[in-house]
Design an enzyme around this catalytic site. Structure first.
Site, PDB file in Angstrom:
ATOM      1  N   GLY A 127      65.483   9.867  21.439  1.00 15.55           N
ATOM      2  CA  GLY A 127      66.367  10.872  20.853  1.00 15.55           C
ATOM      3  C   GLY A 127      65.676  11.746  19.830  1.00 15.55           C
ATOM      4  N   GLY A 128      64.356  11.937  19.986  1.00 13.26           N
ATOM      5  CA  GLY A 128      63.641  12.859  19.110  1.00 13.26           C
ATOM      6  C   GLY A 128      63.551  12.392  17.670  1.00 13.26           C
ATOM      7  N   SER A 209      60.502   7.735  24.919  1.00 14.22           N
ATOM      8  CA  SER A 209      60.447   8.971  24.140  1.00 14.22           C
ATOM      9  C   SER A 209      60.195   8.631  22.670  1.00 14.22           C
ATOM     10  CB  SER A 209      61.739   9.771  24.363  1.00 14.22           C
ATOM     11  OG  SER A 209      61.610  11.096  23.930  1.00 14.22           O
TER      12      SER A 209
END
Length: 512
Positions: A127-128, A209
């Site tokens: 989620g960055g 991620s």
């Protein structure tokens, strides 16, 4: 198995009898943890315990402090529902509201019903580094088909998780609160997981991620030594911020909050909503070089051997960049044009733009957006996986995969038609492994591929190797023999075409 036990012993992990009975409660709905009793939910073939605190709420004077142990409680704590998400905005790709609750350092335990000691997978969401939560995933298949115990973790996000400024350095080095939350969660696992039926000597950390970037940081962090036995990096380059660059950019965040005097006290007086607003205006949020916590960038640690030496599985999806290009263009009804493609490449690559445009001419692709996505894919995670594997493989077993199922279902938010195919986009593998939401259920063929992938991940958690029964064994990645496992629609196969498919030699020169 002997090789794995040697790794576990070298790490100082307690090797328990595999298959031995664990503590009382390891097969029921009530479990006594070190902090207190929890009551979960028992399903037909698994159990789940939600919202268990692994650290004290990072509020008040504990905001922008290293995580502290969770307080004990009396009675039985209801663990039937997930705890609060960490502070974040609402975003299109995640079907959940914004959160302003800082009391969010909790985790969820998904366990088989059997009381025997199971290998453990600790999952860190993406989620960055500004969005996401452990509850975004329901890893039922990893538990039931993989016969693993899975822990999903919340950790501090955005400015609350990664702010680094000189004024906080005066209290002790700043910048990696979210990473240290992940370390604290692993300590909780080490101390408590046997009570749920897990084997604390076989703990696989995994993330995708930004969560995978956390795994990179844990591999390079001396704080995490001895807390895990294998590591999985899904779609991350392992890049980190330097302290100087992060602090320069974060000065704007302090200004946006209007804190010019007694800065730390001022920052701690601001509401979560004010912090969210300010972090969207200025600052950079993610892991940062920090003495004692993250002494060097993970890639440097891998190259020098100065990391927590465990087997590593790392890889990417075939068309990583398609999701970001879609979200930034098609989703807002502004598809990339030929002119904007050229402008974007020129702005990013300057003097090297002509070479990039020659390698990726717009007329070679179905649309300008597809061309831009190809550049983003090849210049980023697709080529980062073999580069990092090459650095790791001199000291530990390293294995590389690529997810290539172009039939993978879309994500629920992708309702606006795209100007190019979204197949094998960033996050496309998550429903096959960790139970994320999709627009449509997996087909029978996709479920078959999912079962094969879970078998590889589960075998890696058990033994540190990739040779599950009945599936092609995956060789260790070597610089001179770059064989990987490709997850195609009709099943896994061993190939050596990843670096050539993504023009990695070109990008090694261009990104230098």
């Amino acid at each position: 198995m002997r090789r794995y036990l040697a790794v576990a012993t070298a790490l100082g992990l307690a090797v328990v009898g595999l298959g031995a009975s664990t503590a009382n409660g390891a097969s029921g709905r009530i479990v006594q943890t070190a902090s207190g009793t929890v009551q979960g939910v028992v399903k037909s073939n698994y159990r789940v315990f939600n919202g268990i605190p692994y650290a004290a709420p990072p509020v008040g004077t504990l905001r922008w402090k290293n995580p502290q142990p969770a307080a004990s409680w009396q009675g039985t704590r209801d663990a039937s529902k997930p705890g609060a998400d960490c502070v974040q905005t609402a975003v299109a790709w995640r079907p959940a509201p914004a959160s302003t609750n800082e009391d969010c350092l909790n985790l969820n335990v998904w366990a088989p019903k059997s009381g025997k000691a199971k290998p453990v997978a600790v999952w860190f969401h993406g989620g960055g580094s500004i969005n996401g939560a452990g509850r975004d995933f329901e890893p039922v298949d990893m538990v039931t088909k993989g016969d693993l115990l899975v822990v999903t973790v919340n950790y501090r996000l955005g400015a609350l998780g990664y702010l680094t400024i000189p004024q906080l350095d005066a209290e002790g080095a700043s910048g990696n609160y979210g990473l240290l939350d992940q370390v604290q969660a692993l300590r909780w696992v080490h101390d408590n997981i046997a009570r749920f039926g897990g084997d604390p000597s076989r703990v696989m950390i995994a993330g995708q991620s930004a969560g995978a970037s956390g795994v990179c940081g844990l591999l390079a962090s001396p704080k995490a030594a001895g807390l895990f036995s294998t590591a999985v990096i899904e779609s991350s380059s392992c890049a980190v911020n330097t302290r100087a660059s992060a602090q320069e950019r974060n000065a704007g965040f302090v200004t946006a909050l209007g804190c010019s005097a007694d800065v730390v006290a001022c920052l701690r007086s601001k509401s979560p909503a004010e912090i969210i607003n300010a972090q969207q205006k200025a600052g950079t949020w993610g892991r940062v070089i920090q003495p004692g916590v993250l002494p060097v960038a993970p890639r440097e640690a891998f190259a020098t051997g100065a990391f927590n030496r465990v087997p590593v599985l790392l890889g990417a999806v075939q068309n990583e960049g398609r999701a970001a290009v879609y979200e930034q263009n098609d989703l807002i009804n502004q598809p990339v044009t030929a002119a904007s493609y050229v402008a974007s490449i020129t702005a990013q690559y300057g003097a090297k733009a002509a070479d990039v445009l020659a390698r990726y001419p717009v007329d070679k692709y179905e649309s300008p957006g597809a061309a831009l996505a190809a550049v983003a894919t090849d210049s980023g995670n697709a080529c980062a996986a073999p580069v990092n594997a090459s650095a790791l493989t001199s000291t530990v077993p390293a294995y590389v995969y690529e997810f290539r199922d172009e039939t993978a279902p879309l994500r629920p938010y992708e309702l606006v038609p795209s100007s190019f195919s979204l197949a094998t986009q960033h996050s496309a593998e998550l429903p096959y492994l960790w139970g994320s939401n999709t627009m449509t259920p997996l087909t029978k063929q996709q479920q078959k591929l999912s079962s094969a992938m879970i078998a590889y991940w589960a075998q890696f958690a058990r033994t540190g190797s990739l040779d599950p029964k009945g599936l092609p064994p995956v060789p260790r990645f070597q610089q001179t023999n770059q064989r990987i496992v490709a997850f195609d629609p009709d099943g896994p196969r061993i190939t050596d075409d990843m670096t050539s498919n993504h023009q990695c030699s070109f990008w090694a020169h261009t990104n230098a």
